[in-house]
Design an enzyme around this catalytic site. Structure first.
Site, mmCIF file in Angstrom:
data_model
loop_
_atom_site.group_PDB
_atom_site.id
_atom_site.type_symbol
_atom_site.label_atom_id
_atom_site.label_comp_id
_atom_site.label_asym_id
_atom_site.label_seq_id
_atom_site.Cartn_x
_atom_site.Cartn_y
_atom_site.Cartn_z
ATOM 1 N N ALA A 15 27.229 15.181 -13.562
ATOM 2 C CA ALA A 15 26.790 16.778 -13.572
ATOM 3 C C ALA A 15 26.156 17.338 -14.936
ATOM 4 C CB ALA A 15 27.903 17.623 -13.075
ATOM 5 N N ALA A 16 26.037 16.261 -15.981
ATOM 6 C CA ALA A 16 25.324 16.878 -17.009
ATOM 7 C C ALA A 16 23.809 17.430 -16.667
ATOM 8 C CB ALA A 16 25.205 15.856 -17.977
ATOM 9 N N GLY A 17 23.076 16.630 -15.871
ATOM 10 C CA GLY A 17 21.643 16.950 -15.554
ATOM 11 C C GLY A 17 21.879 18.232 -14.938
ATOM 12 N N ASP A 18 23.052 18.506 -13.751
ATOM 13 C CA ASP A 18 22.941 19.619 -13.146
ATOM 14 C C ASP A 18 23.400 20.956 -13.777
ATOM 15 O OD1 ASP A 18 22.460 18.300 -10.886
ATOM 16 O OD2 ASP A 18 24.790 17.818 -10.495
HETATM 17 P P1 ADP Z 1 21.462 13.037 -15.862
HETATM 18 O O1 ADP Z 1 22.856 13.778 -15.736
HETATM 19 O O2 ADP Z 1 20.570 13.738 -14.825
HETATM 20 O O3 ADP Z 1 21.476 11.503 -15.977
HETATM 21 P P2 ADP Z 1 20.976 13.428 -18.666
HETATM 22 O O4 ADP Z 1 21.700 12.200 -18.748
HETATM 23 O O5 ADP Z 1 19.562 13.326 -19.293
HETATM 24 O O6 ADP Z 1 20.597 13.622 -17.230
HETATM 25 O O7 ADP Z 1 21.716 14.507 -19.229
HETATM 26 C C1 ADP Z 1 21.190 15.987 -18.945
HETATM 27 C C2 ADP Z 1 21.283 16.866 -20.416
HETATM 28 O O8 ADP Z 1 22.725 16.901 -20.778
HETATM 29 C C3 ADP Z 1 20.582 15.975 -21.573
HETATM 30 O O9 ADP Z 1 19.342 16.580 -21.738
HETATM 31 C C4 ADP Z 1 21.689 16.458 -22.659
HETATM 32 O O10 ADP Z 1 21.205 17.803 -23.085
HETATM 33 C C5 ADP Z 1 23.020 16.717 -22.230
HETATM 34 N N1 ADP Z 1 23.675 15.399 -22.300
HETATM 35 C C6 ADP Z 1 23.960 14.565 -21.532
HETATM 36 N N2 ADP Z 1 24.631 13.371 -22.086
HETATM 37 C C7 ADP Z 1 24.733 13.674 -23.431
HETATM 38 C C8 ADP Z 1 25.488 13.215 -24.466
HETATM 39 N N3 ADP Z 1 26.076 12.021 -24.529
HETATM 40 N N4 ADP Z 1 25.541 13.940 -25.892
HETATM 41 C C9 ADP Z 1 24.850 15.101 -25.814
HETATM 42 N N5 ADP Z 1 24.326 15.684 -24.810
HETATM 43 C C10 ADP Z 1 24.354 14.865 -23.663
#
Ligand code: ADP
Length: 272
Positions: free
Chosen positions: A218-221
Site C-alpha cells: 500500500a505504499a504506492g496506494d
Molecule cells: P508500489 O507500492 O506500487 O510498489 P513504490 O514501492 O514505488 O510503489 O512506493 C511508492 C512510494 O512510497 C515511493 O515513491 C516512495 O515515495 C515511498 N516508498 C516506498 N518504499 C519506500 C522506502 N523503502 N523508503 C522510503 N520511501 C518509500
C-alpha cells in the site's frame, strides 16, 4: 512453505487510495463493487470509517468480495496474488450511475483492478483531472490514454507497459516514458529512491524520506491517494509528488494495507 504470523486487513487498490486521500482530509467518493459477504461489509465499514462516500459501491449477492493474499519477506518486500471477485463485475453502467460524483469531481483517480470498460467510462466522464495508476500493469488503449491527464506507474509497471527492463535512473525513466507515446504528465514511483516527475520529455527526481521499511504494501496506494489529495488543495505537481513520497514512506514503515495509511501529521513529520 511455512509462514509466520498472519492477519487480515481491508485493502484493494481503489479502496486503499480512497482511504489514503480521505484520511489526509480529501473529500472522496468511491465507485466499485463488493460481495454481500462479511469481507464486503468490512470493506464498506472501513471506507465509511474514514469518511469515504460509499453510496456508489454496489454490493453483489452472488459474487465474493475481491481478495488479495500478500506475503511479506524479512526485507519488507511483498508478493501478491489477487482474486478479483466482485471487482470483475464493476461495469461502465456503475460509472454512469455514479455520474453525480464522477462528472463534477475535481479529480478522478483510477486503477486497473477492475475491467477496461469502467475505467474508460470514468476517464471519459470525468470533468476534472483524470489520474490513472496503471496497476496491475496491462496494455492501455489509446482511447483511455486520450482521456487521462496523469499516469502514476511504479518502475515495474512502467517497464511492463513498454516491454523493457525497469530502471530507477532519471534519464532511463524518461526514455521509457517516451516509449509510452503519452503526452500528459507521468509520475514514476521508485520505492526508496522516491519518484520521478516526467513532463515534456524532462524528468525531475523527488527524493523519498529515509525510513526503515517494514512492509511496503500500500505504499504506492498511499502515494496515489496523497498525490491527488494535494492536487485538490492546489499543490503544483512536484509539490504534490513530495507530499505523496512522504505518505508512501510512512505506509512502508507500518504493516498492512489500509491500516498503514497515514494522517496529515504523520506525513508532515516524516517530511520534516
Ligand atoms: P508500489 O507500492 O506500487 O510498489 P513504490 O514501492 O514505488 O510503489 O512506493 C511508492 C512510494 O512510497 C515511493 O515513491 C516512495 O515515495 C515511498 N516508498 C516506498 N518504499 C519506500 C522506502 N523503502 N523508503 C522510503 N520511501 C518509500
Amino acid at each position: 512453505m511455512l509462514g509466520r504470523r498472519h492477519f487480515r486487513n481491508p485493502g484493494g487498490k481503489g479502496a486503499n487510495q480512497a482511504v489514503a486521500a480521505a484520511r489526509l482530509g480529501g473529500d472522496v467518493a468511491m465507485v466499485g463493487c463488493v460481495g454481500a459477504d462479511e469481507p464486503g461489509d468490512q470493506l464498506l465499514d472501513a471506507l465509511a470509517a474514514d469518511g469515504v462516500d460509499t453510496g456508489h459501491v454496489r454490493q453483489l449477492d452472488d459474487t465474493a468480495t475481491g481478495l488479495a493474499v500478500i506475503t511479506v519477506d524479512a526485507d519488507g518486500e511483498n508478493a501478491i496474488v489477487v482474486s478479483s471477485g466482485a471487482n470483475a463485475a464493476v461495469s461502465a453502467d456503475d460509472v454512469d450511475r455514479a455520474a453525480e460524483v464522477v462528472d463534477d469531481a475535481a479529480i478522478c483517480l483510477m486503477q486497473l483492478e477492475i475491467g477496461d470498460a469502467p475505467v474508460e467510462a470514468a476517464a471519459r466522464r470525468c470533468g476534472g483531472t483524470g489520474v490513472l495508476n496503471p496497476a496491475p500493469a496491462r496494455g492501455l488503449s489509446d482511447e483511455l490514454l486520450r482521456h487521462v491527464d496523469v499516469l502514476v506507474p511504479n518502475q515495474h509497471e512502467l517497464a511492463a507497459l513498454v516491454g523493457e527492463p525497469a530502471t530507477d535512473d532519471v534519464d532511463g525513466v524518461v526514455r521509457l516514458v517516451e516509449r509510452l507515446g503519452f503526452d500528459g504528465v507521468v509520475i514514476v514511483t521508485l520505492g526508496a529512491a522516491g519518484a520521478v516527475v516526467v513532463r515534456d520529455g524532462t524528468g525531475e527526481r523527488v527524493a523519498a524520506p529515509r525510513i526503515d521499511a517494514v512492509d511496503t504494501t500500500a505504499a504506492g496506494d498511499a502515494f496515489c491517494g496523497a498525490f491527488v489529495e494535494a492536487l485538490t488543495r492546489g499543490a503544483e505537481v512536484v509539490e504534490a509528488t513530495r507530499w505523496a513520497c512522504g505518505a508512501g514512506a510512512v505506509a512502508a514503515t507500518r504493516s498492512g494495507a489500509q491500516a498503514s495509511l497515514p494522517t496529515r501529521d504523520a506525513v508532515a513529520q516524516v517530511l520534516s
